[in-house]
Write a protein that holds these residues in place. Structure first.
Motif, PDB file in Angstrom:
ATOM      1  N   GLN A  65      39.615  23.891  47.405  1.00  0.00           N
ATOM      2  CA  GLN A  65      39.098  25.165  47.896  1.00  0.00           C
ATOM      3  C   GLN A  65      37.834  24.991  48.731  1.00  0.00           C
ATOM      4  N   ALA A  66      37.113  23.897  48.497  1.00  0.00           N
ATOM      5  CA  ALA A  66      35.865  23.684  49.233  1.00  0.00           C
ATOM      6  C   ALA A  66      36.093  23.187  50.650  1.00  0.00           C
ATOM      7  N   ILE A  67      37.142  22.420  50.872  1.00  0.00           N
ATOM      8  CA  ILE A  67      37.372  21.883  52.222  1.00  0.00           C
ATOM      9  C   ILE A  67      37.567  23.005  53.243  1.00  0.00           C
ATOM     10  N   PRO A  68      38.467  23.975  53.004  1.00  0.00           N
ATOM     11  CA  PRO A  68      38.568  25.079  53.975  1.00  0.00           C
ATOM     12  C   PRO A  68      37.297  25.911  54.059  1.00  0.00           C
ATOM     13  N   ALA A  69      36.536  25.987  52.970  1.00  0.00           N
ATOM     14  CA  ALA A  69      35.265  26.721  53.018  1.00  0.00           C
ATOM     15  C   ALA A  69      34.275  26.030  53.945  1.00  0.00           C
ATOM     16  N   TRP A  70      34.211  24.691  53.882  1.00  0.00           N
ATOM     17  CA  TRP A  70      33.350  23.964  54.804  1.00  0.00           C
ATOM     18  C   TRP A  70      33.820  24.146  56.243  1.00  0.00           C
ATOM     19  N   ARG A  71      35.124  24.100  56.455  1.00  0.00           N
ATOM     20  CA  ARG A  71      35.649  24.229  57.817  1.00  0.00           C
ATOM     21  C   ARG A  71      35.397  25.620  58.383  1.00  0.00           C
ATOM     22  N   ALA A  72      35.323  26.616  57.499  1.00  0.00           N
ATOM     23  CA  ALA A  72      35.051  27.989  57.940  1.00  0.00           C
ATOM     24  C   ALA A  72      33.556  28.312  57.902  1.00  0.00           C
ATOM     25  N   ARG A  77      30.878  30.856  49.651  1.00  0.00           N
ATOM     26  CA  ARG A  77      31.956  30.253  48.864  1.00  0.00           C
ATOM     27  C   ARG A  77      31.572  28.837  48.419  1.00  0.00           C
ATOM     28  N   ILE A  78      30.946  28.097  49.296  1.00  0.00           N
ATOM     29  CA  ILE A  78      30.512  26.741  48.962  1.00  0.00           C
ATOM     30  C   ILE A  78      29.533  26.774  47.792  1.00  0.00           C
ATOM     31  N   ALA A  79      28.587  27.699  47.837  1.00  0.00           N
ATOM     32  CA  ALA A  79      27.604  27.829  46.752  1.00  0.00           C
ATOM     33  C   ALA A  79      28.286  28.193  45.437  1.00  0.00           C
ATOM     34  N   GLN A  80      29.276  29.074  45.486  1.00  0.00           N
ATOM     35  CA  GLN A  80      30.004  29.462  44.277  1.00  0.00           C
ATOM     36  C   GLN A  80      30.716  28.265  43.658  1.00  0.00           C
ATOM     37  N   LEU A  81      31.391  27.495  44.491  1.00  0.00           N
ATOM     38  CA  LEU A  81      32.141  26.350  43.989  1.00  0.00           C
ATOM     39  C   LEU A  81      31.209  25.265  43.459  1.00  0.00           C
ATOM     40  N   ASN A  82      30.107  25.033  44.142  1.00  0.00           N
ATOM     41  CA  ASN A  82      29.156  24.020  43.681  1.00  0.00           C
ATOM     42  C   ASN A  82      28.564  24.423  42.329  1.00  0.00           C
ATOM     43  N   ALA A  83      28.213  25.703  42.184  1.00  0.00           N
ATOM     44  CA  ALA A  83      27.674  26.186  40.913  1.00  0.00           C
ATOM     45  C   ALA A  83      28.700  26.040  39.800  1.00  0.00           C
ATOM     46  N   TRP A  84      29.963  26.305  40.101  1.00  0.00           N
ATOM     47  CA  TRP A  84      31.021  26.180  39.087  1.00  0.00           C
ATOM     48  C   TRP A  84      31.144  24.728  38.626  1.00  0.00           C
ATOM     49  N   VAL A  85      31.142  23.793  39.571  1.00  0.00           N
ATOM     50  CA  VAL A  85      31.255  22.382  39.201  1.00  0.00           C
ATOM     51  C   VAL A  85      30.096  21.970  38.305  1.00  0.00           C
ATOM     52  N   LEU A  86      28.886  22.345  38.661  1.00  0.00           N
ATOM     53  CA  LEU A  86      27.722  21.971  37.852  1.00  0.00           C
ATOM     54  C   LEU A  86      27.799  22.585  36.450  1.00  0.00           C
TER      55      LEU A  86
END
Length: 225
Positions: A65-72, A77-86
């Motif tokens: 999910q992060a790869i398309p977020a970076w491309r867009a 969205r990137i912050a949400q995913l990073n927070a979830w991983v941590l």
């Protein structure tokens, strides 16, 4: 894929990438110390289970999910995913691992042209996790998301196989058989990760969390996790 995309993914999967992956066993060492893994067959079974029950359902899904977020350039969205991983790191050593590898990969990216300074600064300000840093590195290759996930999983498999060789201990031939067994399972694990969304992605591996906590105070150890 174009030749350059393929070579960039091979570079990201290489054990020579200077991000410190070789220094972690991701709790395998604690499982060995506890007598849960003592030979080739048990190491192979443990790592295949970890691929499907942990990596596929959490980190691989987050990267997908992060790869398309970076491309867009979707920084929210990137912050949400990073927070979830941590938040899914249930011990201090597992949290330290993803942060250290994330920082190291960002340092590597600063010496390459595959990410902009603004992208690197965006993630660095969030306490970068390794999956999100990897997604940034992979997003610029132009490779399909599925191929990026295959690369991530294979890099993980190589590191874990080397951890098994060193800590069980095992010979190189046994290590190659373990790597072959994990590799055969990677496509299915990746496809499962691609099918998950925010409601179905999960990080529920209680035995890993318990063993990781025990590993933090283990008397003798080779690995940082």
């Amino acid at each position: 894929m174009h030749d350059m995309s393929l070579m960039q993914l091979m570079w990201l999967a290489s054990p020579a990438l200077p991000i410190g992956g070789f220094s972690y066993s991701e709790v395998l060492e604690a499982a060995i110390d506890a007598g849960r893994v003592s030979n080739e067959a048990e190491a192979s079974s443990w790592l295949v289970d970890q691929l499907h029950l942990s990596l596929s359902r959490s980190d691989l899904s987050a990267v997908a999910q992060a790869i398309p977020a970076w491309r867009a350039q979707d920084h929210t969205r990137i912050a949400q995913l990073n927070a979830w991983v941590l938040q899914t790191r249930e011990s201090s050593e597992l949290r330290a691992q993803t942060e250290q590898m994330g920082r190291s990969l960002l340092e590597w990216l600063r010496n390459h042209t595959t990410a902009t300074p603004a992208q690197i600064a965006t993630l660095a300000a969030m306490d970068a996790s390794y999956p999100l840093a990897y997604a940034l590195a992979a997003s610029s290759t132009g490779a399909p998301v599925r191929d990026c996930l295959l690369t991530y999983a294979f890099g993980w498999a190589e590191n874990m196989t080397q951890a098994a060789i060193k800590s069980v201990p095992l010979g190189q031939s046994a290590g190659q058989r373990i790597l072959s067994a994990i590799t055969a399972e990677i496509p299915a694990a990746v496809d499962h990760a691609l099918a998950l969304d925010d409601d179905t992605r999960q990080a529920f591996s209680p035995m890993l969390a318990i063993l990781s906590s025990q590993h933090e105070v283990q008397y003798s150890r080779l690995f940082r996790s």
